[in-house]
Write an enzyme that holds these catalytic residues in place. Structure first.
Site, PDB file in Angstrom:
ATOM      1  N   GLU A 165       2.910  71.313 -43.144  1.00  0.00           N
ATOM      2  CA  GLU A 165       2.509  69.943 -42.515  1.00  0.00           C
ATOM      3  C   GLU A 165       0.934  69.865 -43.248  1.00  0.00           C
ATOM      4  O   GLU A 165       0.406  69.249 -42.792  1.00  0.00           O
ATOM      5  CB  GLU A 165       1.551  71.227 -41.004  1.00  0.00           C
ATOM      6  N   CYS A 210       4.254  79.579 -41.707  1.00  0.00           N
ATOM      7  CA  CYS A 210       3.398  80.695 -42.039  1.00  0.00           C
ATOM      8  C   CYS A 210       3.321  82.271 -41.445  1.00  0.00           C
ATOM      9  O   CYS A 210       4.232  82.753 -40.637  1.00  0.00           O
ATOM     10  CB  CYS A 210       2.267  80.130 -42.653  1.00  0.00           C
ATOM     11  N   HIS A 263       3.905  76.006 -46.076  1.00  0.00           N
ATOM     12  CA  HIS A 263       3.124  74.722 -45.337  1.00  0.00           C
ATOM     13  C   HIS A 263       3.046  73.624 -45.399  1.00  0.00           C
ATOM     14  O   HIS A 263       2.395  72.509 -46.411  1.00  0.00           O
ATOM     15  CB  HIS A 263       1.706  74.976 -45.563  1.00  0.00           C
TER      16      HIS A 263
END
Length: 251
Positions: free
Chosen positions: A179, A89, A177
């Protein structure tokens, strides 16, 4: 033992699911949290890899947030050394900017779950390929990077053409994202500043819609993202290779 440096910008945006994967491999992690240590000057040459996480600030905030200048210089040095870099990001935007590419306000924020499509190069890429040809990924951004000159465009979407790129063979930028887990998404949806951003976005979906979609999509994305991260972590132990950066001052 390989050591990995992690740039964190706010407590609300941690390593997420990448954290236990790094630790399971026996890597040592050194966090630099610029929210707590805005004047930190990490010595990147001591580390075998760098991960730059997301955050609510933007690349153009360098005058108000000098740590962004520090990060751009650090990213540039890691690239010069040929060491693996992963930007997520904001981290991807900083990586792209360090390589000379502009970062611009996106036509509309992307917040929530969106399909992305791997490019032909992305479907063959050793790190990104495990994510799949058309995965659903979680997004939270209002700006986007342009693909740097000399980089390989790896993924796009109908709402944002620039979703992922690779520079050289071990530096990656992901606009989305990978994660996150369900708990981290809930943390963002419960954060007053993040809730306000979603409410002001003009998007047709709300927090409850995102929660429902998370239940549908999170398990598949986590499994695939785990494989992506494992492939990236393999690069940390590979022989280093040097590259020549585009002419640019990291300041």
């Amino acid at each position: 033992m390989p050591r990995i440096l992690v740039f964190q910008h706010v407590a609300a945006e941690p390593l997420g699911t990448l954290d236990p994967l790094i630790r399971a491999r026996g890597h040592r992690i050194r966090f630099v949290n610029f929210e707590r240590e805005p004047d930190a000057q990490p010595d990147v040459e001591r580390y075998r890899g760098l991960v730059v996480l997301g955050g609510p600030m933007n690349v153009e905030d360098q005058a108000q947030r000098p740590h962004l200048v520090t990060e751009l210089r650090a990213i540039g040095r890691m690239l010069e050394l040929g060491r693996p870099v992963l930007g997520i990001c904001l981290g991807a935007q900083l990586l792209a900017h360090a390589l000379g590419a502009p970062v611009r306000r996106h036509v509309a924020p992307e917040i929530g779950w969106y399909p992305v499509q791997a490019t032909a190069a992305g479907r063959e890429d050793p790190v990104l390929a495990p994510l799949g040809a058309e995965p659903r990924v979680f997004q939270w951004h209002g700006r986007h990077f342009e693909i740097p000159d000399g980089a390989v465009h790896l993924a796009r979407s109908d709402t944002c053409e620039q979703q992922a790129f690779r520079w050289g063979d071990n530096a990656y930028g992901f606009q989305f994202h990978p994660e996150v887990d369900a708990a981290l998404i809930e943390r963002w949806l419960s954060n007053p500043a993040y809730r306000e951003e979603l409410a002001a976005s003009g998007l047709p979906h709300d927090a409850e819609t995102i929660r429902a979609q998370t239940q549908t999509h999170i398990a598949v994305m986590q499994a695939r993202a785990g494989r992506v991260f494992e492939e990236f972590l393999d690069l940390v132990g590979r022989p280093q290779r040097r590259y020549t950066l585009p002419s640019r001052e990291f300041a």
